[in-house]
Design a protein around this motif. Structure first.
Motif, PDB file in Angstrom:
ATOM      1  N   ILE A 154      15.208  20.806 -23.487  1.00 23.63           N
ATOM      2  CA  ILE A 154      14.731  20.096 -24.059  1.00 23.63           C
ATOM      3  C   ILE A 154      13.040  21.293 -24.108  1.00 23.63           C
ATOM      4  N   ASP A 155      12.483  20.862 -24.905  1.00 27.04           N
ATOM      5  CA  ASP A 155      11.157  21.922 -25.038  1.00 27.04           C
ATOM      6  C   ASP A 155       9.779  21.363 -25.137  1.00 27.04           C
ATOM      7  N   ILE A 156       9.104  21.961 -24.338  1.00 24.81           N
ATOM      8  CA  ILE A 156       7.825  20.858 -24.299  1.00 24.81           C
ATOM      9  C   ILE A 156       6.811  21.826 -24.528  1.00 24.81           C
ATOM     10  N   MET A 157       5.190  21.366 -24.838  1.00 20.62           N
ATOM     11  CA  MET A 157       4.959  22.309 -25.038  1.00 20.62           C
ATOM     12  C   MET A 157       3.370  22.328 -24.089  1.00 20.62           C
ATOM     13  N   VAL A 158       2.768  22.849 -23.697  1.00 18.26           N
ATOM     14  CA  VAL A 158       1.371  22.254 -23.076  1.00 18.26           C
ATOM     15  C   VAL A 158      -0.024  23.227 -23.825  1.00 18.26           C
ATOM     16  N   GLY A 159      -0.679  22.636 -23.832  1.00 13.77           N
ATOM     17  CA  GLY A 159      -2.278  23.183 -24.327  1.00 13.77           C
ATOM     18  C   GLY A 159      -2.821  23.307 -23.034  1.00 13.77           C
ATOM     19  N   VAL A 160      -3.437  24.874 -23.512  1.00 10.03           N
ATOM     20  CA  VAL A 160      -4.456  25.191 -22.185  1.00 10.03           C
ATOM     21  C   VAL A 160      -5.997  25.913 -22.976  1.00 10.03           C
ATOM     22  N   HIS A 161      -7.086  26.026 -22.589  1.00  5.48           N
ATOM     23  CA  HIS A 161      -8.113  26.903 -23.071  1.00  5.48           C
ATOM     24  C   HIS A 161      -8.010  28.140 -23.449  1.00  5.48           C
ATOM     25  N   HIS A 162      -7.383  29.043 -23.057  1.00  5.59           N
ATOM     26  CA  HIS A 162      -7.429  30.836 -22.895  1.00  5.59           C
ATOM     27  C   HIS A 162      -6.191  31.134 -22.721  1.00  5.59           C
ATOM     28  N   LEU A 163      -4.985  31.783 -23.625  1.00  8.36           N
ATOM     29  CA  LEU A 163      -3.634  31.805 -23.087  1.00  8.36           C
ATOM     30  C   LEU A 163      -3.735  33.191 -21.492  1.00  8.36           C
ATOM     31  N   GLU A 164      -5.621  33.796 -21.555  1.00  3.17           N
ATOM     32  CA  GLU A 164      -5.353  34.440 -20.078  1.00  3.17           C
ATOM     33  C   GLU A 164      -4.925  33.758 -19.059  1.00  3.17           C
ATOM     34  N   GLN A 165      -5.129  32.104 -19.341  1.00  2.00           N
ATOM     35  CA  GLN A 165      -4.599  31.218 -17.557  1.00  2.00           C
ATOM     36  C   GLN A 165      -3.679  31.394 -17.373  1.00  2.00           C
ATOM     37  N   VAL A 166      -3.079  31.995 -18.239  1.00  2.00           N
ATOM     38  CA  VAL A 166      -1.371  31.788 -18.481  1.00  2.00           C
ATOM     39  C   VAL A 166      -0.465  32.862 -17.022  1.00  2.00           C
ATOM     40  N   SER A 167      -1.341  33.855 -16.747  1.00  2.00           N
ATOM     41  CA  SER A 167      -1.070  34.790 -15.392  1.00  2.00           C
ATOM     42  C   SER A 167      -1.342  33.999 -14.212  1.00  2.00           C
ATOM     43  N   SER A 168      -2.536  32.980 -14.484  1.00  3.93           N
ATOM     44  CA  SER A 168      -2.344  32.685 -12.839  1.00  3.93           C
ATOM     45  C   SER A 168      -1.348  31.186 -12.953  1.00  3.93           C
ATOM     46  N   LEU A 169      -0.688  30.786 -13.192  1.00  2.91           N
ATOM     47  CA  LEU A 169       0.072  29.593 -13.727  1.00  2.91           C
ATOM     48  C   LEU A 169       1.804  30.678 -13.540  1.00  2.91           C
ATOM     49  N   VAL A 170       1.948  31.231 -14.043  1.00  2.00           N
ATOM     50  CA  VAL A 170       3.698  31.712 -13.468  1.00  2.00           C
ATOM     51  C   VAL A 170       4.109  32.213 -12.126  1.00  2.00           C
ATOM     52  N   HIS A 171       3.129  31.855 -10.574  1.00  2.00           N
ATOM     53  CA  HIS A 171       3.831  31.715 -10.128  1.00  2.00           C
ATOM     54  C   HIS A 171       3.832  29.833  -9.877  1.00  2.00           C
ATOM     55  N   PRO A 172       2.961  29.276  -9.723  1.00  2.00           N
ATOM     56  CA  PRO A 172       3.421  26.923  -9.495  1.00  2.00           C
ATOM     57  C   PRO A 172       4.507  27.339  -9.979  1.00  2.00           C
ATOM     58  N   LEU A 173       4.589  27.743 -11.485  1.00  2.00           N
ATOM     59  CA  LEU A 173       5.882  27.838 -12.926  1.00  2.00           C
ATOM     60  C   LEU A 173       6.838  27.804 -11.704  1.00  2.00           C
ATOM     61  N   GLN A 174       7.168  28.923 -10.863  1.00  2.00           N
ATOM     62  CA  GLN A 174       8.240  29.286 -10.552  1.00  2.00           C
ATOM     63  C   GLN A 174       8.515  28.118  -9.563  1.00  2.00           C
ATOM     64  N   GLU A 175       7.882  27.892  -9.130  1.00  2.00           N
ATOM     65  CA  GLU A 175       7.547  26.749  -7.928  1.00  2.00           C
ATOM     66  C   GLU A 175       8.810  25.733  -8.161  1.00  2.00           C
ATOM     67  N   ILE A 176       8.052  25.329 -10.072  1.00  2.00           N
ATOM     68  CA  ILE A 176       9.227  24.409  -9.478  1.00  2.00           C
ATOM     69  C   ILE A 176      10.600  24.349 -10.621  1.00  2.00           C
ATOM     70  N   GLY A 177      10.776  26.075 -11.211  1.00  2.00           N
ATOM     71  CA  GLY A 177      11.709  25.767 -10.941  1.00  2.00           C
ATOM     72  C   GLY A 177      11.821  27.094 -13.084  1.00  2.00           C
ATOM     73  N   TYR A 178      10.267  27.264 -13.080  1.00  2.00           N
ATOM     74  CA  TYR A 178      10.975  28.229 -14.591  1.00  2.00           C
ATOM     75  C   TYR A 178      10.475  29.295 -14.599  1.00  2.00           C
ATOM     76  N   GLU A 179      10.892  30.124 -15.290  1.00  2.00           N
ATOM     77  CA  GLU A 179      10.776  31.331 -15.678  1.00  2.00           C
ATOM     78  C   GLU A 179       9.992  32.142 -16.214  1.00  2.00           C
TER      79      GLU A 179
END
Length: 174
Positions: A54-79
């Motif tokens: 399953i390919d999922i695309m998430v739109g955010v304001h700025h790519l720089e935000q992604v570093s703050s998303l790594v940990h919460p996404l790890q908690e639901i199984g995304y590496e």
């Protein structure tokens, strides 16, 4: 099934349910950062053969935000998987290497990356003849490059570019 190889399967209506479940999990984990979330790729096109990922695309304001998303996404199984070839998006995989169940692409909402992924998906949804042509191409490539996913992917690019050209022309006429 070893997903490091290119193995296509017939369309599965459960893919939509899988997307809905993942969407809910992603929203619960990082919802305050999301501008939009979409099911993309072949599993999002009814009737199309696909690799069962399953390919999922998430739109955010700025790519720089992604570093703050790594940990919460790890908690639901995304590496988070750094890919230097992806200049305009960040890539996450759910599941073990070669056996991923979901690919999460995070990019800036309404960027060219975002618009092209949506345009391609919608064009195939609205033009079944091109979806059938894409399915045939993918089947042939999967047969020729079963153990070479990078070449399989690279050889889909000319078709994808031609569909995007058609889709842009059609959109410009409206």
């Amino acid at each position: 099934m070893d997903r490091a190889t290119v193995t296509l399967v017939e369309y599965n209506p459960n893919w939509l349910k899988q997307f809905d479940c993942e969407k809910t999990n992603i929203i619960n984990a990082i919802g305050d950062q999301i501008l939009c979330i979409e099911h993309i790729g072949s599993t999002s096109i009814v009737g199309l053969k696909a690799k069962p990922i399953i390919d999922i695309m998430v739109g955010v304001h700025h790519l720089e935000q992604v570093s703050s998303l790594v940990h919460p996404l790890q908690e639901i199984g995304y590496e988070y998987v750094p890919k230097i070839e992806f200049k305009d998006r960040k890539f996450f995989r759910k599941g073990q290497w070669g056996q991923g169940t979901c690919h999460l692409h995070i990019c800036e909402y309404d960027s060219s990356e975002w618009r092209e992924k949506i345009l391609f998906r919608d064009y195939l949804r609205n033009h079944p003849e091109f979806a059938e042509e894409y399915a045939l191409l993918k089947t042939n490539l999967a047969s020729n490059y079963t153990f070479d996913r990078p070449t399989y992917t690279k050889n889909k690019e000319p078709f994808i570019r031609s569909v995007l050209q058609k889709a842009k022309l059609e959109k410009a006429k409206k």
